[in-house]
Design an enzyme around this catalytic site. Structure first.
Site, mmCIF file in Angstrom:
data_model
loop_
_atom_site.group_PDB
_atom_site.id
_atom_site.type_symbol
_atom_site.label_atom_id
_atom_site.label_comp_id
_atom_site.label_asym_id
_atom_site.label_seq_id
_atom_site.Cartn_x
_atom_site.Cartn_y
_atom_site.Cartn_z
ATOM 1 N N VAL A 60 0.829 -1.208 0.000
ATOM 2 C CA VAL A 60 0.000 0.000 0.000
ATOM 3 C C VAL A 60 0.864 1.258 0.000
ATOM 4 O O VAL A 60 0.687 2.158 -0.820
ATOM 5 C CB VAL A 60 -0.976 -0.008 1.204
ATOM 6 C CG1 VAL A 60 -1.659 1.339 1.371
ATOM 7 C CG2 VAL A 60 -2.026 -1.100 1.016
ATOM 8 N N LEU A 105 -7.021 -0.578 -3.066
ATOM 9 C CA LEU A 105 -6.304 -1.191 -4.195
ATOM 10 C C LEU A 105 -6.213 -2.704 -4.049
ATOM 11 O O LEU A 105 -6.190 -3.248 -2.947
ATOM 12 C CB LEU A 105 -4.901 -0.594 -4.332
ATOM 13 C CG LEU A 105 -3.864 -0.798 -3.225
ATOM 14 C CD1 LEU A 105 -3.176 -2.155 -3.302
ATOM 15 C CD2 LEU A 105 -2.828 0.297 -3.301
ATOM 16 N N ARG A 106 -6.184 -3.381 -5.194
ATOM 17 C CA ARG A 106 -5.953 -4.828 -5.224
ATOM 18 C C ARG A 106 -4.503 -5.070 -5.599
ATOM 19 O O ARG A 106 -3.993 -4.427 -6.521
ATOM 20 C CB ARG A 106 -6.828 -5.502 -6.305
ATOM 21 C CG ARG A 106 -8.299 -5.470 -6.071
ATOM 22 C CD ARG A 106 -9.026 -5.745 -7.385
ATOM 23 N NE ARG A 106 -8.671 -4.751 -8.397
ATOM 24 C CZ ARG A 106 -8.821 -4.905 -9.713
ATOM 25 N NH1 ARG A 106 -9.298 -6.025 -10.192
ATOM 26 N NH2 ARG A 106 -8.493 -3.941 -10.562
ATOM 27 N N CYS A 131 -5.404 -9.882 2.896
ATOM 28 C CA CYS A 131 -6.489 -8.968 3.271
ATOM 29 C C CYS A 131 -7.786 -9.665 3.674
ATOM 30 O O CYS A 131 -8.196 -9.579 4.830
ATOM 31 C CB CYS A 131 -6.752 -7.994 2.131
ATOM 32 S SG CYS A 131 -5.297 -7.045 1.701
ATOM 33 N N LYS A 136 -3.244 -15.138 -5.989
ATOM 34 C CA LYS A 136 -4.061 -14.823 -7.161
ATOM 35 C C LYS A 136 -3.114 -14.422 -8.290
ATOM 36 O O LYS A 136 -1.898 -14.393 -8.094
ATOM 37 C CB LYS A 136 -5.048 -13.693 -6.860
ATOM 38 C CG LYS A 136 -4.352 -12.392 -6.527
ATOM 39 C CD LYS A 136 -5.348 -11.262 -6.481
ATOM 40 C CE LYS A 136 -4.616 -9.951 -6.399
ATOM 41 N NZ LYS A 136 -5.508 -8.809 -6.330
ATOM 42 N N ARG A 154 1.164 -14.887 0.725
ATOM 43 C CA ARG A 154 0.580 -14.876 2.067
ATOM 44 C C ARG A 154 -0.845 -15.426 2.014
ATOM 45 O O ARG A 154 -1.642 -15.003 1.200
ATOM 46 C CB ARG A 154 0.582 -13.446 2.639
ATOM 47 C CG ARG A 154 1.982 -12.984 3.052
ATOM 48 C CD ARG A 154 1.985 -11.551 3.500
ATOM 49 N NE ARG A 154 1.709 -10.618 2.402
ATOM 50 C CZ ARG A 154 1.513 -9.307 2.565
ATOM 51 N NH1 ARG A 154 1.526 -8.794 3.765
ATOM 52 N NH2 ARG A 154 1.287 -8.539 1.522
HETATM 53 C C1 UGA Z 1 -8.586 -6.967 -1.587
HETATM 54 C C2 UGA Z 1 -9.670 -6.006 -2.105
HETATM 55 O O1 UGA Z 1 -10.157 -6.461 -3.381
HETATM 56 C C3 UGA Z 1 -9.136 -4.586 -2.246
HETATM 57 O O2 UGA Z 1 -10.168 -3.713 -2.628
HETATM 58 C C4 UGA Z 1 -8.558 -4.146 -0.881
HETATM 59 O O3 UGA Z 1 -7.971 -2.862 -0.980
HETATM 60 C C5 UGA Z 1 -7.490 -5.129 -0.454
HETATM 61 O O4 UGA Z 1 -8.078 -6.455 -0.357
HETATM 62 C C6 UGA Z 1 -6.968 -4.703 0.899
HETATM 63 O O5 UGA Z 1 -7.730 -4.755 1.873
HETATM 64 O O6 UGA Z 1 -5.849 -4.196 0.987
HETATM 65 P P1 UGA Z 1 -6.492 -8.225 -2.692
HETATM 66 O O7 UGA Z 1 -6.431 -8.998 -1.408
HETATM 67 O O8 UGA Z 1 -5.250 -7.613 -3.232
HETATM 68 O O9 UGA Z 1 -7.552 -7.033 -2.575
HETATM 69 O O10 UGA Z 1 -7.011 -9.229 -3.833
HETATM 70 P P2 UGA Z 1 -8.416 -9.543 -4.532
HETATM 71 O O11 UGA Z 1 -8.303 -9.246 -5.954
HETATM 72 O O12 UGA Z 1 -9.534 -8.949 -3.799
HETATM 73 O O13 UGA Z 1 -8.473 -11.142 -4.353
HETATM 74 C C7 UGA Z 1 -8.575 -11.745 -3.064
HETATM 75 C C8 UGA Z 1 -8.782 -13.236 -3.185
HETATM 76 O O14 UGA Z 1 -10.080 -13.509 -3.696
HETATM 77 C C9 UGA Z 1 -7.805 -13.947 -4.121
HETATM 78 O O15 UGA Z 1 -7.372 -15.151 -3.506
HETATM 79 C C10 UGA Z 1 -8.625 -14.238 -5.358
HETATM 80 O O16 UGA Z 1 -8.191 -15.404 -6.028
HETATM 81 C C11 UGA Z 1 -9.995 -14.451 -4.752
HETATM 82 N N1 UGA Z 1 -11.123 -14.185 -5.678
HETATM 83 C C12 UGA Z 1 -11.328 -12.933 -6.164
HETATM 84 C C13 UGA Z 1 -11.987 -15.221 -6.009
HETATM 85 O O17 UGA Z 1 -11.831 -16.376 -5.555
HETATM 86 N N2 UGA Z 1 -13.044 -14.941 -6.846
HETATM 87 C C14 UGA Z 1 -13.274 -13.701 -7.334
HETATM 88 O O18 UGA Z 1 -14.267 -13.525 -8.077
HETATM 89 C C15 UGA Z 1 -12.388 -12.672 -6.987
#
Ligand code: UGA
Length: 429
Positions: free
Chosen positions: A11, A153-154, A260, A320, A327
């Site tokens: 971040v 942010l992701r 997260c 992902k 992590r």
């Molecule tokens: C997440 C949030 O999406 C962000 O908005 C937030 O800022 C961030 O946490 C945070 O709190 O800092 P992030 O953890 O980087 O972001 O990743 P995501 O893209 O949200 O994915 C999280 C998990 O969900 C991954 O393991 C991904 O594979 C899974 N996922 C995501 C699914 O299984 N299905 C989906 O449709 C989307």
């Protein structure tokens, strides 16, 4: 605007760099000397698409600098962002000691009015506690404001999300810091929400938990779809086109991981408990997430019967796509689980192998994704890297001992894989 960012993790580093990119003068502070030296010499400690070029450009332009000294950062800036980690503790609560330490350090070195912005993901009421801490430890009666400005942010898409945010949330206890916050974010041209600090902090809890809930909803649907002979991707596509629902974050799979969602869910459940509410809905989101992994391993056992002594190829280690972060990665959890069952693993990830090595030992790391399947009894897709769709599956099929392909991310076309001769299983299709 002169800004300092304390903490150069995902971040902090991306936020600081994007602020510099739009013209602000940014000092990034981190207590880790190795990291600061790496950044000063042009290196980047994380894999994040587009970040390296942006850091180089802004350092060269003199808008971005790195230091280990909090007092230097504070002296150089009007607004100080706190972006240090808030890791989970064993009881599910959040370890606030990094934030508390930074608050005391800031208190120790402010000599005139400063705006202190909390960017880390924190429990509700943190801004009030940061303000109380600075008040307690400041040397003179220096004025300051504490603002809550959660980040959305992701990882893997961080630069894109920061440069084009859906919204900017700013929680304040007084109007004094509002103009500066508007000025910082004006170049990003996003809807700007001004609210109180507790509401701003709750927006972050609520948004992350709701996104996790959407994923668990899709995963629960995948179970029904399998039993009913339906296709979860068709069902979620049909749902998602309703604007009130939206199609994103409805991908069924091995479940969500990362630094997260799992942590934030735990924390929000715990905070709700402390506030007198049993958030059973979110507990079920966690249960569904955990059961996805169990169901997946069961599918593998149904295909192979005994896992002990089998060789299994695993494509994907990151939590992902587009990241080297492992992590709380479902892919790593799966590997460890298969190892406990006695399986031998051949693994590959486009970016995360160096971070996986210390936590996933006793496996064969394969540099070429096309060679992972060689001599395997089964091949698994565990992370949604899009390039895994272009693995040479015809070759893989010939080199495998048994043609079993388990797609934990619904990345491949079932009929194509069956045409190639695979026994192909995915999630909810
Ligand atoms: C997440 C949030 O999406 C962000 O908005 C937030 O800022 C961030 O946490 C945070 O709190 O800092 P992030 O953890 O980087 O972001 O990743 P995501 O893209 O949200 O994915 C999280 C998990 O969900 C991954 O393991 C991904 O594979 C899974 N996922 C995501 C699914 O299984 N299905 C989906 O449709 C989307």
């Amino acid at each position: 605007m002169k800004i300092s960012i304390i903490g150069t993790g995902y971040v902090g580093l991306v936020t600081g760099t994007c602020f510099a990119e739009v013209g602000h003068s940014v000092t990034c502070v981190d207590s880790d000397l190795n990291k600061v030296e790496l950044l000063q010499s042009g290196g980047i400690p994380i894999y994040e698409p587009g970040l390296g070029e942006m850091v180089t450009r802004n350092v060269a332009a003199g808008r971005l600098q790195f230091t280990t000294s909090t007092s230097e950062g504070v002296a150089n800036s009007e607004v100080i962002f706190i972006a240090v980690p808030t890791p989970q503790q064993s009881d599910g609560s959040v370890n606030m000691s990094y934030i508390e330490t930074v608050a005391r350090e800031i208190a120790d070195c402010i000599t005139s009015y400063r705006i202190i912005v909390d960017k880390s993901t924190v429990p509700v009421k943190t801004a009030e506690k940061v303000a109380a801490t600075i008040r307690r430890y400041r040397r003179a009666n220096v004025e300051f404001d504490v603002v809550s400005n959660p980040e959305f942010l992701r990882e893997g898409f961080a630069v894109e999300d920061l440069m084009k945010p859906d919204r900017v949330v700013v929680g304040v206890a007084s109007q004094r810091p509002v103009a500066a916050m508007r000025e910082i974010y004006a170049p990003f041209a996003a809807p700007f929400i001004i609210t109180d600090t507790n509401s701003a902090e709750l927006i972050k809890h609520a948004a992350n938990s709701f996104l996790a809930l959407k994923i668990s909803y899709a995963n629960a649907l995948s179970v029904i779809c399998e039993a009913a002979g339906a296709n979860v991707q068709e069902v979620t596509r049909g749902m998602g086109l309703d604007n009130r629902i939206g199609s994103r974050f409805l991908q069924a799979g091995l479940g969500f991981g990362g630094s997260c969602f799992p942590k934030d869910l735990h924390a929000f459940i715990k905070i709700s408990e402390e506030l007198g509410y049993d958030f059973r809905l979110l507990k079920e989101v966690q249960n569904i997430n955990a059961s996805q992994m169990e169901r997946f391993v069961k599918k593998l056992e149904e295909a192979l019967w005994v896992l002990n002594g089998k060789t299994i190829g695993v494509l994907g280690l990151a939590f992902k796509q587009n990241t080297d972060d492992v992590r709380q990665s479902p892919a790593i959890d799966l590997c460890l689980r298969l190892q406990r069952e006695g399986a031998n693993l051949r693994v590959h990830d486009p970016q995360a192998m160096h971070k996986a090595r210390p936590i996933l030992t006793g496996v064969t790391y394969v540099d070429d994704m096309n060679l992972v399947a060689d001599d395997c009894d089964a091949l698994i897709i565990a992370t949604e890297w899009p390039q895994f769709a272009s693995v040479d599956f015809a070759r893989a099929r010939k080199r495998m001992r048994a043609p079993i392909l388990l797609d934990g991310r619904n990345l491949l076309d079932p009929s194509k894989m069956e045409e190639l001769g695979f026994i192909y299983k995915s999630i909810g299709r």
